[in-house]
Write a protein that holds these residues in place. Structure first.
Motif, PDB file in Angstrom:
ATOM      1  N   ALA A 228       0.847  -1.190   0.000  1.00 23.13           N
ATOM      2  CA  ALA A 228       0.000   0.000   0.000  1.00 23.13           C
ATOM      3  C   ALA A 228       0.884   1.242   0.000  1.00 23.13           C
ATOM      4  N   SER A 229       0.250   2.392  -0.032  1.00 25.29           N
ATOM      5  CA  SER A 229       0.994   3.653  -0.116  1.00 25.29           C
ATOM      6  C   SER A 229       1.733   3.983   1.173  1.00 25.29           C
ATOM      7  N   THR A 230       1.240   3.454   2.298  1.00 18.57           N
ATOM      8  CA  THR A 230       1.886   3.677   3.593  1.00 18.57           C
ATOM      9  C   THR A 230       1.926   2.366   4.372  1.00 18.57           C
ATOM     10  N   PRO A 231       2.834   2.242   5.341  1.00 24.68           N
ATOM     11  CA  PRO A 231       2.834   1.038   6.177  1.00 24.68           C
ATOM     12  C   PRO A 231       1.519   0.849   6.923  1.00 24.68           C
ATOM     13  N   GLN A 232       0.903   1.955   7.334  1.00 26.62           N
ATOM     14  CA  GLN A 232      -0.357   1.865   8.063  1.00 26.62           C
ATOM     15  C   GLN A 232      -1.478   1.299   7.188  1.00 26.62           C
ATOM     16  N   ALA A 233      -1.529   1.740   5.930  1.00 22.51           N
ATOM     17  CA  ALA A 233      -2.548   1.229   5.011  1.00 22.51           C
ATOM     18  C   ALA A 233      -2.319  -0.244   4.710  1.00 22.51           C
ATOM     19  N   ALA A 234      -1.061  -0.658   4.601  1.00 16.04           N
ATOM     20  CA  ALA A 234      -0.766  -2.075   4.380  1.00 16.04           C
ATOM     21  C   ALA A 234      -1.185  -2.908   5.585  1.00 16.04           C
ATOM     22  N   ARG A 235      -0.953  -2.380   6.782  1.00 15.73           N
ATOM     23  CA  ARG A 235      -1.355  -3.109   7.996  1.00 15.73           C
ATOM     24  C   ARG A 235      -2.874  -3.278   8.037  1.00 15.73           C
ATOM     25  N   ARG A 236      -3.624  -2.270   7.598  1.00 15.71           N
ATOM     26  CA  ARG A 236      -5.084  -2.380   7.603  1.00 15.71           C
ATOM     27  C   ARG A 236      -5.556  -3.538   6.731  1.00 15.71           C
ATOM     28  N   LEU A 237      -4.823  -3.822   5.663  1.00 16.69           N
ATOM     29  CA  LEU A 237      -5.177  -4.963   4.823  1.00 16.69           C
ATOM     30  C   LEU A 237      -5.111  -6.276   5.607  1.00 16.69           C
ATOM     31  N   LEU A 238      -4.220  -6.359   6.580  1.00 18.76           N
ATOM     32  CA  LEU A 238      -4.018  -7.585   7.340  1.00 18.76           C
ATOM     33  C   LEU A 238      -5.045  -7.792   8.441  1.00 18.76           C
ATOM     34  N   VAL A 239      -5.671  -6.695   8.893  1.00 15.02           N
ATOM     35  CA  VAL A 239      -6.498  -6.735  10.100  1.00 15.02           C
ATOM     36  C   VAL A 239      -7.680  -7.704  10.003  1.00 15.02           C
ATOM     37  N   PRO A 240      -8.503  -7.683   8.937  1.00 13.52           N
ATOM     38  CA  PRO A 240      -9.671  -8.584   8.906  1.00 13.52           C
ATOM     39  C   PRO A 240      -9.299 -10.060   9.016  1.00 13.52           C
ATOM     40  N   PRO A 255     -15.013 -17.196  10.786  1.00 10.73           N
ATOM     41  CA  PRO A 255     -16.112 -16.320  10.360  1.00 10.73           C
ATOM     42  C   PRO A 255     -15.782 -15.509   9.112  1.00 10.73           C
ATOM     43  N   PRO A 256     -16.802 -14.875   8.517  1.00  8.21           N
ATOM     44  CA  PRO A 256     -16.551 -13.937   7.417  1.00  8.21           C
ATOM     45  C   PRO A 256     -15.659 -12.785   7.874  1.00  8.21           C
ATOM     46  N   LEU A 257     -15.029 -12.150   6.914  1.00 12.08           N
ATOM     47  CA  LEU A 257     -14.121 -11.046   7.214  1.00 12.08           C
ATOM     48  C   LEU A 257     -14.897  -9.778   7.555  1.00 12.08           C
ATOM     49  N   PRO A 258     -14.545  -9.115   8.651  1.00 11.18           N
ATOM     50  CA  PRO A 258     -15.173  -7.836   8.974  1.00 11.18           C
ATOM     51  C   PRO A 258     -14.364  -6.687   8.378  1.00 11.18           C
ATOM     52  N   PRO A 259     -14.960  -5.498   8.260  1.00 15.06           N
ATOM     53  CA  PRO A 259     -14.154  -4.326   7.894  1.00 15.06           C
ATOM     54  C   PRO A 259     -13.040  -4.107   8.919  1.00 15.06           C
ATOM     55  N   ALA A 260     -11.917  -3.591   8.473  1.00 13.06           N
ATOM     56  CA  ALA A 260     -10.761  -3.429   9.354  1.00 13.06           C
ATOM     57  C   ALA A 260     -11.081  -2.560  10.570  1.00 13.06           C
ATOM     58  N   GLU A 261     -11.810  -1.456  10.337  1.00 14.38           N
ATOM     59  CA  GLU A 261     -12.095  -0.532  11.441  1.00 14.38           C
ATOM     60  C   GLU A 261     -12.949  -1.208  12.506  1.00 14.38           C
ATOM     61  N   GLU A 262     -13.910  -2.013  12.077  1.00 13.50           N
ATOM     62  CA  GLU A 262     -14.764  -2.705  13.034  1.00 13.50           C
ATOM     63  C   GLU A 262     -13.987  -3.776  13.791  1.00 13.50           C
ATOM     64  N   ALA A 263     -13.126  -4.489  13.096  1.00 13.97           N
ATOM     65  CA  ALA A 263     -12.334  -5.535  13.752  1.00 13.97           C
ATOM     66  C   ALA A 263     -11.438  -4.936  14.831  1.00 13.97           C
ATOM     67  N   GLU A 264     -10.819  -3.819  14.519  1.00 12.46           N
ATOM     68  CA  GLU A 264      -9.917  -3.181  15.485  1.00 12.46           C
ATOM     69  C   GLU A 264     -10.666  -2.687  16.721  1.00 12.46           C
ATOM     70  N   ALA A 265     -11.945  -2.354  16.553  1.00 11.07           N
ATOM     71  CA  ALA A 265     -12.725  -1.801  17.663  1.00 11.07           C
ATOM     72  C   ALA A 265     -13.382  -2.880  18.524  1.00 11.07           C
ATOM     73  N   ARG A 266     -13.332  -4.125  18.109  1.00 12.69           N
ATOM     74  CA  ARG A 266     -14.032  -5.176  18.837  1.00 12.69           C
ATOM     75  C   ARG A 266     -13.287  -5.585  20.106  1.00 12.69           C
ATOM     76  N   GLU A 267     -14.091  -5.936  21.105  1.00  6.64           N
ATOM     77  CA  GLU A 267     -13.510  -6.439  22.347  1.00  6.64           C
ATOM     78  C   GLU A 267     -12.890  -7.817  22.092  1.00  6.64           C
TER      79      GLU A 267
END
Length: 337
Positions: A228-240, A255-267
């Motif tokens: 990705a254009s930044t290391p942070q954007a590349a890391r987001r690809l890995l999150v789901p 389970p199915p893949l969640p959006p990265a932002e939702e996955a990061e926010a989950r308990e």
């Protein structure tokens, strides 16, 4: 400029991962669309996988899906990563690949694995148990025999007999020894556990016996590569995928893949968080320069002839951008040689 990337083949394995809010049918169509893009970008192969009873994976019939991919493309090699041979009769697998090769001559690969299902329930539904994996070497021998002819049953595999469908063994642990003794190309992962991967490659090369299918060892290393254009954007690809893997390790369902932002926010429990962090660590992810440096290191350490990229994520546009950026790395290195 000397570059190992320039002399290496790059291929794609798409596991038809389902996404939250999307259907399995969409996942399968996404796989076919990605195959067209991979062909346009110059990737060498496009493979699909076999999973049964898994909510997060729609690809349960790899030879059927491979036929759809081959029919939607023109040049790229198409195959399986892989058909899990203990789940099937070798004759039926030979017939399926014989049909594929007859329809799409010179483009079909036969990637084969020894897994027998994700859970006890799936194995019971398939009529298999864990011990069936122990028969993989014999099943492999029988399968290849159907292409070469001469079965003691007197049955002939049609239209398979006499066709050349390149076989590959997915080597996890014992698979490396089996691939070597059968004289077949080997696919091995994952890139996060480099030491284990290198031990498997060494065992394979040391024990390799030439065969009608391969005269010398051929190593394909597989794993996630996110650009990705930044290391942070590349890391987001890995999150789901990291979250989904952590969930599967702690709950027994994939389970199915969640959006990265939702996955990061989950308990997450401490145990889940540990698996999650492990899923993010050690992957080849970053900007073009960072990933190119990482790939050169992997290729230098392994001596692999090919890289099979297995990245999955929720954001399909970002996934395609990653594959475009990776193809750009390869083109740039080849043009500089």
């Amino acid at each position: 400029m000397s570059s190992l990337i320039a002399s290496t083949r790059f291929s794609v394995l798409d596991r038809s991962r389902t996404r939250e809010g999307h259907t399995g049918a969409e996942a399968l169509r996404d796989t076919v669309r990605l195959a067209r893009e991979a062909e346009a970008l110059g990737y060498h192969r496009f493979w699909v996988s076999e999973h049964h009873g898994v909510p997060g994976v729609a690809g349960s019939a790899p030879t059927v899906l491979a036929a759809a991919v081959a029919g939607a493309t023109d040049r790229i090699r198409v195959g399986t990563g892989g058909v899990m041979l203990p789940n099937h009769r070798p004759l039926v697998v030979a017939e399926q690949f014989g049909v594929l090769e007859s329809l799409f001559p010179g483009r079909v690969d036969m990637g084969l694995g020894r897994s027998v299902g994700f859970t006890d329930g799936v194995r019971r539904a398939l009529g298999r148990d864990k011990d069936d994996a122990d028969d993989f070497a014999e099943q492999l021998r029988e399968l290849l025999g159907w292409f070469l002819g001469g079965s003691p049953t007197g049955v002939r595999a049609r239209p398979s007999e006499g066709l050349r469908v390149p076989p590959f063994v997915l080597a996890m642990g014992e698979g490396a020894r089996i691939a070597a003794r059968a004289g077949l190309p080997m696919v091995i992962g994952d890139l996060r556990d480099r030491a284990r991967m290198l031990r498997g490659i060494d065992r394979y090369r040391d024990a390799f016996r030439p065969s009608p299918w391969a005269r010398e060892p051929y190593v394909v290393v597989s794993g996630t590569v996110a650009v990705a254009s930044t290391p942070q954007a590349a890391r987001r690809l890995l999150v789901p995928e990291a979250w989904s893997m952590a969930h599967s390790r702690t709950h027994g369902t994939f389970p199915p893949l969640p959006p990265a932002e939702e996955a990061e926010a989950r308990e997450m429990t401490a145990k889940e968080r540990g698996f999650y962090k492990s899923g993010l660590a050690g992957q080849l992810a970053g900007t073009e320069e960072e990933v190119a440096d990482g790939l050169e290191t992997v290729l230098r350490e392994t001596g692999a002839q090919e890289v099979l990229v297995t990245t999955s994520t929720y954001d399909r546009a970002a996934l395609l951008d990653s594959y475009r950026r990776l193809a750009g790395i390869v083109r740039a290195r080849r043009s500089a040689v």
